[in-house]
Write a protein that holds these residues in place. Structure first.
Motif, PDB file in Angstrom:
ATOM      1  N   THR A 165      32.502  35.441  45.282  1.00 36.96           N
ATOM      2  CA  THR A 165      32.690  35.275  43.846  1.00 36.96           C
ATOM      3  C   THR A 165      34.063  35.775  43.441  1.00 36.96           C
ATOM      4  N   LEU A 166      34.730  35.008  42.585  1.00 39.41           N
ATOM      5  CA  LEU A 166      36.036  35.394  42.063  1.00 39.41           C
ATOM      6  C   LEU A 166      35.873  35.890  40.629  1.00 39.41           C
ATOM      7  N   ILE A 167      36.567  36.957  40.303  1.00 47.62           N
ATOM      8  CA  ILE A 167      36.645  37.418  38.917  1.00 47.62           C
ATOM      9  C   ILE A 167      38.027  37.034  38.425  1.00 47.62           C
ATOM     10  N   VAL A 168      38.085  36.107  37.478  1.00 46.34           N
ATOM     11  CA  VAL A 168      39.330  35.451  37.088  1.00 46.34           C
ATOM     12  C   VAL A 168      39.695  35.801  35.649  1.00 46.34           C
ATOM     13  N   THR A 169      40.927  36.238  35.457  1.00 50.78           N
ATOM     14  CA  THR A 169      41.430  36.427  34.094  1.00 50.78           C
ATOM     15  C   THR A 169      42.054  35.119  33.623  1.00 50.78           C
ATOM     16  N   ALA A 170      41.746  34.739  32.393  1.00 46.94           N
ATOM     17  CA  ALA A 170      42.263  33.474  31.863  1.00 46.94           C
ATOM     18  C   ALA A 170      42.430  33.581  30.354  1.00 46.94           C
ATOM     19  N   ARG A 171      43.386  32.822  29.846  1.00 45.40           N
ATOM     20  CA  ARG A 171      43.673  32.843  28.417  1.00 45.40           C
ATOM     21  C   ARG A 171      42.814  31.791  27.701  1.00 45.40           C
ATOM     22  N   THR A 172      42.091  32.248  26.690  1.00 44.76           N
ATOM     23  CA  THR A 172      41.257  31.338  25.904  1.00 44.76           C
ATOM     24  C   THR A 172      41.937  30.911  24.616  1.00 44.76           C
ATOM     25  N   LYS A 173      42.969  31.658  24.216  1.00 46.70           N
ATOM     26  CA  LYS A 173      43.772  31.264  23.058  1.00 46.70           C
ATOM     27  C   LYS A 173      45.062  32.076  23.057  1.00 46.70           C
ATOM     28  N   GLY A 174      46.026  31.658  22.235  1.00 41.57           N
ATOM     29  CA  GLY A 174      47.260  32.408  22.087  1.00 41.57           C
ATOM     30  C   GLY A 174      48.332  32.033  23.089  1.00 41.57           C
ATOM     31  N   GLU A 175      49.437  32.793  23.041  1.00 42.66           N
ATOM     32  CA  GLU A 175      50.587  32.556  23.902  1.00 42.66           C
ATOM     33  C   GLU A 175      50.528  33.429  25.141  1.00 42.66           C
ATOM     34  N   ARG A 176      51.436  33.164  26.075  1.00 46.17           N
ATOM     35  CA  ARG A 176      51.418  33.758  27.407  1.00 46.17           C
ATOM     36  C   ARG A 176      51.268  35.282  27.412  1.00 46.17           C
ATOM     37  N   ARG A 177      51.991  36.001  26.556  1.00 46.02           N
ATOM     38  CA  ARG A 177      51.980  37.464  26.605  1.00 46.02           C
ATOM     39  C   ARG A 177      51.217  38.099  25.437  1.00 46.02           C
ATOM     40  N   ASP A 178      50.421  37.318  24.738  1.00 46.15           N
ATOM     41  CA  ASP A 178      49.579  37.885  23.686  1.00 46.15           C
ATOM     42  C   ASP A 178      48.526  38.796  24.304  1.00 46.15           C
ATOM     43  N   LYS A 179      48.220  39.882  23.616  1.00 45.19           N
ATOM     44  CA  LYS A 179      47.238  40.822  24.153  1.00 45.19           C
ATOM     45  C   LYS A 179      45.808  40.491  23.714  1.00 45.19           C
ATOM     46  N   ASN A 180      45.666  39.532  22.847  1.00 40.47           N
ATOM     47  CA  ASN A 180      44.320  39.043  22.549  1.00 40.47           C
ATOM     48  C   ASN A 180      44.178  37.633  23.108  1.00 40.47           C
ATOM     49  N   GLY A 181      42.990  37.096  22.999  1.00 44.13           N
ATOM     50  CA  GLY A 181      42.762  35.759  23.534  1.00 44.13           C
ATOM     51  C   GLY A 181      42.642  35.721  25.045  1.00 44.13           C
ATOM     52  N   ILE A 182      42.222  36.836  25.663  1.00 50.39           N
ATOM     53  CA  ILE A 182      42.099  36.920  27.122  1.00 50.39           C
ATOM     54  C   ILE A 182      40.630  37.092  27.490  1.00 50.39           C
ATOM     55  N   GLY A 183      40.172  36.313  28.459  1.00 51.89           N
ATOM     56  CA  GLY A 183      38.805  36.416  28.940  1.00 51.89           C
ATOM     57  C   GLY A 183      38.735  36.719  30.425  1.00 51.89           C
ATOM     58  N   VAL A 184      37.569  37.144  30.874  1.00 52.05           N
ATOM     59  CA  VAL A 184      37.305  37.409  32.288  1.00 52.05           C
ATOM     60  C   VAL A 184      36.084  36.590  32.684  1.00 52.05           C
ATOM     61  N   PHE A 185      36.199  35.850  33.797  1.00 55.56           N
ATOM     62  CA  PHE A 185      35.150  34.906  34.157  1.00 55.56           C
ATOM     63  C   PHE A 185      34.697  35.088  35.604  1.00 55.56           C
ATOM     64  N   LEU A 186      33.395  34.985  35.799  1.00 49.80           N
ATOM     65  CA  LEU A 186      32.807  34.961  37.135  1.00 49.80           C
ATOM     66  C   LEU A 186      32.812  33.522  37.639  1.00 49.80           C
ATOM     67  N   VAL A 187      33.495  33.285  38.750  1.00 46.87           N
ATOM     68  CA  VAL A 187      33.639  31.919  39.257  1.00 46.87           C
ATOM     69  C   VAL A 187      33.188  31.878  40.719  1.00 46.87           C
ATOM     70  N   PRO A 188      32.231  31.035  41.070  1.00 50.84           N
ATOM     71  CA  PRO A 188      31.854  30.891  42.484  1.00 50.84           C
ATOM     72  C   PRO A 188      33.068  30.471  43.301  1.00 50.84           C
ATOM     73  N   ALA A 189      33.266  31.112  44.423  1.00 52.16           N
ATOM     74  CA  ALA A 189      34.461  30.852  45.222  1.00 52.16           C
ATOM     75  C   ALA A 189      34.500  29.440  45.797  1.00 52.16           C
ATOM     76  N   ASP A 190      33.347  28.805  45.873  1.00 56.31           N
ATOM     77  CA  ASP A 190      33.299  27.441  46.413  1.00 56.31           C
ATOM     78  C   ASP A 190      33.197  26.383  45.318  1.00 56.31           C
ATOM     79  N   ALA A 191      33.507  26.760  44.078  1.00 52.80           N
ATOM     80  CA  ALA A 191      33.398  25.806  42.968  1.00 52.80           C
ATOM     81  C   ALA A 191      34.373  24.651  43.158  1.00 52.80           C
ATOM     82  N   LYS A 192      33.980  23.475  42.682  1.00 46.53           N
ATOM     83  CA  LYS A 192      34.834  22.291  42.766  1.00 46.53           C
ATOM     84  C   LYS A 192      36.114  22.522  41.967  1.00 46.53           C
TER      85      LYS A 192
END
Length: 380
Positions: A165-192
């Motif tokens: 399982t991968l724990i992935v940080t990803a932006r859900t809104k905002g610009e590249r260096r914004d400190k809000n709009g950031i999420g953390v997601f559980l992603v199966p390592a074998d996902a398509k």
């Protein structure tokens, strides 16, 4: 302040020291490096059997409810033995996200697998230009129905090649260096849509560069608030920094031990080089540096429980500064006192220096944390 270990903590230390003494000498480590993924599944199972993978989790989640001191004890032992297995990536980081931000359903789905050794995790956070800033994120997670679609690239993902399982940080809104709009997601390592490029790192561990192209995950993939997860990320990474400090202390301890033993037995001009006063002074300075690091590792361990996030971050940054200074000095002196043999792959001491160097550069090097302390008004 009492720094003595409790009876339970002492038994924990004896348990893991005994396990690694039997299962993890330098020759065995070289064999483990050649296994798939670069670490031993058999050793991982032994860690699970002794309950070491379940230490930080609550009893309600099937763990032992241990705290920072127990993690410090384990990480020191792993550092002494140069352990390759993904304890940091899986138990400290993966487990940390689940403990601090996971829903009851996420905990039930993943924590039992961590505890019994059947699941490993990887934290996909670093990006091409982000350096050490945890909020510098270009990977995106866009809503699709009730779920999310993740696109982007992550680099030097420890255990990324082998994780379930991968724990992935990803932006859900905002610009590249914004400190809000950031999420953390559980992603199966074998996902398509996931592609990986694995490789060994300088210290013998394994990492991967991972691309996410239209990777779809469900609504239950987000850990915590998908638009405001930076505080969670910083807390878990602070715990990882504390763990790395303890690992560095263990590696420095063993580097000092190996070096002192070497200068006692290595002869030049018919006498042991350890009889030369100048080398004795160097070994003494190494001891002082290692003890300074130990003190700051203990401080960082206590700071990990601070409720005030800024106070916790500043204290851990200060510890990382001293650890960085100490490990560089101990590592460089150990190589120099070994001479040319210290630069060979056959010499154990060089592998300690490589691991110490990688620790110094993980989640912020010495200069980065020195700036953080200075910005907060602290003194080193």
């Amino acid at each position: 302040m009492d720094f003595d270990l409790s009876e339970e903590q002492r038994l924990l230390k004896e348990s893991i020291d005994g396990l690694l003494t039997d299962s993890y000498d330098f020759e065995q480590r070289k064999k483990y490096m050649k296994e798939k993924g670069g670490w031993s599944k058999a050793v991982w199972s032994k860690l699970a059997e002794q309950g070491l993978l379940g230490l930080p989790f609550t009893e309600a989640d099937g763990g032992f409810g241990a705290g920072g001191v127990e993690t410090m004890i384990v990480m020191e032992a792993l550092g002494k033995a140069l352990v390759l297995e993904p304890y940091l990536a899986t138990v400290v980081i993966g487990g940390g996200f689940l403990r601090h931000g996971g829903s009851a359903e996420q905990k039930a789905a993943h924590i039992p697998g961590i505890i019994d050794g059947s699941k490993t995790f990887a934290f996909a956070q670093l990006e091409k230009n982000s350096r050490y800033d945890l909020f510098d994120i270009t990977t995106t997670a866009k809503k699709k129905g009730a779920g999310w679609v993740i696109d982007g690239e992550k680099f030097v993902v420890l255990n990324g090649e082998n994780a379930d399982t991968l724990i992935v940080t990803a932006r859900t809104k905002g610009e590249r260096r914004d400190k809000n709009g950031i999420g953390v997601f559980l992603v199966p390592a074998d996902a398509k849509g996931i592609s990986k490029k694995g490789y060994p790192t300088q210290d013998g561990l394994h990492a991967a560069d991972i691309s996410f192209t239209g990777v779809e995950v469900g609504s239950d993939a987000a850990i915590g608030n998908p638009e405001d997860a930076l505080d969670l990320i910083e807390r878990v990474v602070d715990e990882a920094r504390v763990a790395l400090c303890a690992e560095a202390v263990g590696a420095m301890d063993e580097s000092l031990k190996e070096t002192v033993e070497y200068i006692k037995t290595r002869k030049q001009f018919g006498v042991a080089i350890g009889s030369f006063q100048s080398l004795q002074h160097r070994a003494s300075d190494m001891f002082v540096a290692a003890e300074q690091a130990r003190s700051m590792s203990m401080f960082a361990t206590m700071a990990g429980d601070f409720e005030d996030a800024k106070e916790r971050a500043n204290a851990i940054a200060a510890a990382k500064v001293q650890i960085g200074k100490s490990l560089k000095f101990v590592g460089q002196q150990s190589i120099q006192l070994h001479g040319g043999i210290g630069m060979t792959m056959e010499a154990k001491i060089g592998h300690y220096f490589k691991r110490l160097t990688m620790i110094e550069n993980t989640f912020g090097d010495t200069e980065y944390h020195l700036r953080r302390v200075a910005d907060a008004g602290g003194l080193i």
